[in-house]
Scaffold this motif. Structure first.
Motif, short mmCIF file in Angstrom:
data_model
loop_
_atom_site.label_atom_id
_atom_site.label_comp_id
_atom_site.label_asym_id
_atom_site.label_seq_id
_atom_site.Cartn_x
_atom_site.Cartn_y
_atom_site.Cartn_z
N PRO A 158 68.76 51.28 46.68
CA PRO A 158 69.57 51.94 47.73
C PRO A 158 71.45 52.06 47.59
O PRO A 158 71.95 50.69 47.09
N ALA A 159 71.80 53.09 47.76
CA ALA A 159 73.17 53.27 47.92
C ALA A 159 73.71 54.29 48.99
O ALA A 159 73.20 55.12 49.15
N GLY A 163 78.14 58.72 53.55
CA GLY A 163 77.45 58.96 54.96
C GLY A 163 75.79 59.13 55.01
O GLY A 163 75.19 59.13 55.88
N GLU A 164 75.34 59.01 53.87
CA GLU A 164 73.79 59.06 53.52
C GLU A 164 73.44 57.99 52.53
O GLU A 164 74.05 57.70 51.65
N TRP A 165 72.04 57.50 52.84
CA TRP A 165 71.49 56.58 51.93
C TRP A 165 70.64 57.57 50.69
O TRP A 165 70.20 58.41 51.12
N SER A 170 71.11 55.41 38.35
CA SER A 170 71.42 54.62 36.99
C SER A 170 70.85 53.14 37.07
O SER A 170 70.76 52.49 36.15
N GLN A 171 70.92 52.86 38.27
CA GLN A 171 70.44 51.51 38.45
C GLN A 171 68.90 51.29 38.72
O GLN A 171 68.22 50.05 38.52
N MET A 172 68.27 52.24 38.94
CA MET A 172 67.00 52.24 39.24
C MET A 172 65.95 51.45 38.39
O MET A 172 65.19 50.64 38.16
N LYS A 197 74.90 49.21 55.71
CA LYS A 197 74.62 48.24 55.09
C LYS A 197 72.90 47.73 55.28
O LYS A 197 72.51 47.96 56.58
N PRO A 198 72.16 47.34 54.28
CA PRO A 198 70.84 47.13 54.46
C PRO A 198 70.65 45.93 55.30
O PRO A 198 71.49 44.90 55.51
#
Length: 375
Positions: A158-159, A163-165, A170-172, A197-198
């Motif tokens: 998640p990033a 304003g959107e998740w 690149s991290q997946m 924030k999660p």
């Protein structure tokens, strides 16, 4: 993790050294098979360039070098069978051989057989993370669940941007946890769409408390409550709770949108088998009852029952088409034994891969296929 990386690098270096020692002889034997002087690059091209032809290495998960090699051979076998007529025609007219002829003949030479296996094993370790990683469908990179406005998301990486998740692509591929498991939740947290924030959890017990007091409490169904209670007890008793797939309540077909078509009561997305199963709690009192039925004709009742059944069927088909989820329905008869219902769900949670193909079996099938080509 550092030790694993070092071990993989050492293994790759060892395989490269062994291949270097064999190259001159391998190239001489390869040249005799193709009938002309060849370069090392030409020989390697027949093996290395087909990783995404013989196997879907972008989407498939491999358990070991042997699994990768066996599936690579199996893919080559399928190509030989699909091109039997073309192979036979080239044989009759003495045309230049193609990969689907060259590789089977190389594998009949024990020296080249060993060279190809070492080459593919090195490829596995060079691309270790990509090879062992499960490859979910893009529709499952974001999982949204919950009833009404109480929506939660589980994203692979998640990033929060603009304003959107979304997922950080690149991290997946660098994430090391199994997707859609308790460990996944602990690593990424759960996403509330309106938050930047999660929601994070310090440990398994903290997440289970959240599951019990927030996720499970949304449902008014006694049956869903009973399933949730058994799931929580199951995780607490597990020797490896992090690897347990998340029992997802109210999986939303349309994601985080407030207005959406369907929700599945429970879903298991099993990363160990890549099987997706949904469970519907479907007592007749809530799913097939018709309001004011005593005042309606039989024709009207039949029409309304038919409409309800069509909606249920459309729901099943939609989830299968979009997510690959197969739906199991617990009816009144099933729900009379809630422990057996839980047993069916537990089996979906515990299922693991039946195991990879064997190299020996894959090679036998390849050579049988190649030998079956008519001259």
């Amino acid at each position: 993790m550092t030790t694993l990386t070092q071990d993989i690098q050492a293994k790759e270096e060892e395989l490269s050294a062994r291949l270097e020692e064999m190259r001159e002889e391998a190239l001489n034997r390869f040249s005799r098979i193709v009938g002309r002087e060849s370069t090392l690059q030409q020989m390697h091209a027949h093996v290395g360039r087909n990783n995404n032809t013989f196997v879907d290495s972008v989407r498939m998960q491999f358990h070991s070098p042997e699994d990768f090699i066996a599936r690579w051979l199996n893919g080559l076998t399928q190509q030989v069978m699909e091109r039997k007529d073309a192979i036979a025609r080239r044989r009759r007219f003495g045309d230049r051989k193609r990969t689907e002829e060259i590789i089977p003949e190389m594998l009949q030479d024990q020296f080249l057989h060993n060279y190809i296996h070492l080459f593919l094993e090195r490829n596995f370790y060079r691309n270790f993370e990509a090879r062992v990683r499960a490859k979910p469908d893009q529709n499952l990179w974001q999982v949204w669940f919950g009833a009404g406005k109480l929506v939660w998301g589980l994203l692979i990486s998640p990033a929060h941007r603009f304003g959107e998740w979304a997922n950080d692509k690149s991290q997946m591929r660098r994430e090391n946890y199994a997707y859609w498991t308790v460990e996944h939740v602990l690593e990424t947290g759960l996403i509330a769409p309106e938050s930047e924030k999660p929601v994070m959890f310090s440990d398994v017990e903290a997440f289970l408390t959240f599951y019990q007091t927030v996720l499970a409490r949304v449902s008014n169904s006694q049956y869903e409550q009973a399933i949730s209670d058994r799931y929580l007890a199951y995780i607490r008793e597990s020797e490896s709770p992090g690897t347990v797939p998340l029992l997802i309540p109210e999986l939303r077909y349309a994601g985080k949108e407030v207005k959406h078509l369907y929700r599945l009561d429970f879903s298991v997305l099993n990363p160990h088998t890549m099987k997706m199963v949904g469970f519907e709690i479907s007592p007749a009192s809530s799913h097939m009852s018709i309001a004011g039925s005593t005042k309606k004709t039989q024709k009207v009742l039949n029409e309304e029952l038919s409409a309800k059944w069509c909606k249920e069927a459309d729901k099943r088909n939609a989830y299968f088409e979009k997510f690959g989820i197969t739906t199991i329905t617990f009816t009144d008869k099933d729900l009379a034994d809630i422990d057996q219902c839980w047993e069916d769900i537990r089996q979906a949670l515990e299922e693991r891969s039946s195991g990879p193909l064997t190299i020996e079996g894959a090679e036998r099938e390849l050579q049988a296929a190649y030998a079956s080509v008519a001259v």
